[in-house]
Design an enzyme around this catalytic site. Structure first.
Site, PDB file in Angstrom:
ATOM      1  N   TYR A 155      44.108  47.748  43.408  1.00  0.00           N
ATOM      2  CA  TYR A 155      42.746  48.266  44.194  1.00  0.00           C
ATOM      3  C   TYR A 155      41.982  48.887  43.066  1.00  0.00           C
ATOM      4  O   TYR A 155      40.756  48.904  43.129  1.00  0.00           O
ATOM      5  CB  TYR A 155      43.378  49.222  45.354  1.00  0.00           C
ATOM      6  N   LYS A 159      38.038  48.137  42.072  1.00  0.00           N
ATOM      7  CA  LYS A 159      36.962  49.144  42.488  1.00  0.00           C
ATOM      8  C   LYS A 159      36.481  49.648  41.116  1.00  0.00           C
ATOM      9  O   LYS A 159      35.251  50.126  40.921  1.00  0.00           O
ATOM     10  CB  LYS A 159      37.631  50.466  43.374  1.00  0.00           C
TER      11      LYS A 159
END
Length: 247
Positions: A155, A159
């Site tokens: 993640y 991002k």
């Protein structure tokens, strides 16, 4: 706030932050296209809510990680509206695990949705925005992309990638009157934080200057500003909205 364009696509808009963004932009008078991939019931409910409040919207199902589906969806949007003025790349997933336990497909599927999804939609949107010499793209990153988090290497990578992508695209498309910015939310009250217990939430809020989790509407307000003409000289920025967690 004033808006030069009319048509906005919000990806991953059936719930959470995406739904709040869709509601906010519909209230501002924009024609909102609600993208979803799996949550049809929630997308239908959101569509009904917006229409009950006299907003303009429609729902469109496609998987942002699938380039062909994205391309077809944009073609349909252009055929109907003749323009795509704004894009909010919000669609994202998590698949948390420690790196020694993380399987390749757990890493891959998060990157494909979060980062490749942002690339797919931005690439196709840019083609149309260049022709019309106007457009604004907002990419939803995360505080995790700025500071990392144990158990979220996939993640965080996705991002963080969005941040570099945003800055590069802003330099590439600025001369075409296209602005690109990123928003890095902190911990927001969504499905992703609902699973936290009282102790975990207190641990987080103790570190936040405002001593509370954020609301989806906090992100939506910032999106509506960045899309507006009042933000016409802002591009290539990554704006953190985390209640003071990062200070």
């Amino acid at each position: 706030m004033s808006y030069k364009g009319d048509v906005v696509l919000v990806t991953g808009a059936s719930k959470g932050i995406g739904a709040a963004i869709a509601i906010e932009l519909a209230e501002k008078g924009l024609n909102v296209i609600i993208n979803y991939n799996t949550s049809q019931e929630q997308a239908d409910a959101l569509n009904e809510t917006i229409r009950k409040n006299q907003g303009k919207c429609e729902i469109k199902k496609f998987d942002v990680s699938n380039y062909e589906e994205v391309e077809n969806a944009f073609a349909q949007i252009i055929e109907k509206y003749k323009t795509i003025d704004y894009l909010v790349n919000n669609a994202g997933i998590v698949s948390d695990n420690l790196i020694i336990k993380m399987k390749a497909d757990e890493f891959d599927k998060v990157l494909k949705t979060n980062l490749y999804g942002t690339f797919n939609c931005s690439k196709i949107a840019a083609k149309y925005m260049i022709k019309q010499k106007f457009g604004v793209i907002i990419n939803i990153s995360s505080i995790i992309g700025l500071f990392g988090n144990a158990g979220q290497a996939n993640y965080a990578a996705s991002k963080a990638g969005i941040i570099g992508f945003t800055k590069s695209l802003a330099k590439e498309l600025g001369s075409r009157n296209i602005r690109i910015n990123a928003i890095a939310p902190g911990f927001i009250e969504t499905d992703m934080t609902e699973d936290l217990n009282i102790i975990q939430k207190k641990f987080l809020t103790d570190k936040i200057a405002l001593k509370r989790l954020g609301k989806s509407s906090d992100i939506a307000h910032l999106v509506s500003f960045l899309l507006s003409e009042e933000a016409s000289y802002i591009t290539g920025e990554v704006i953190s909205i985390n209640g003071g967690l990062s200070i």
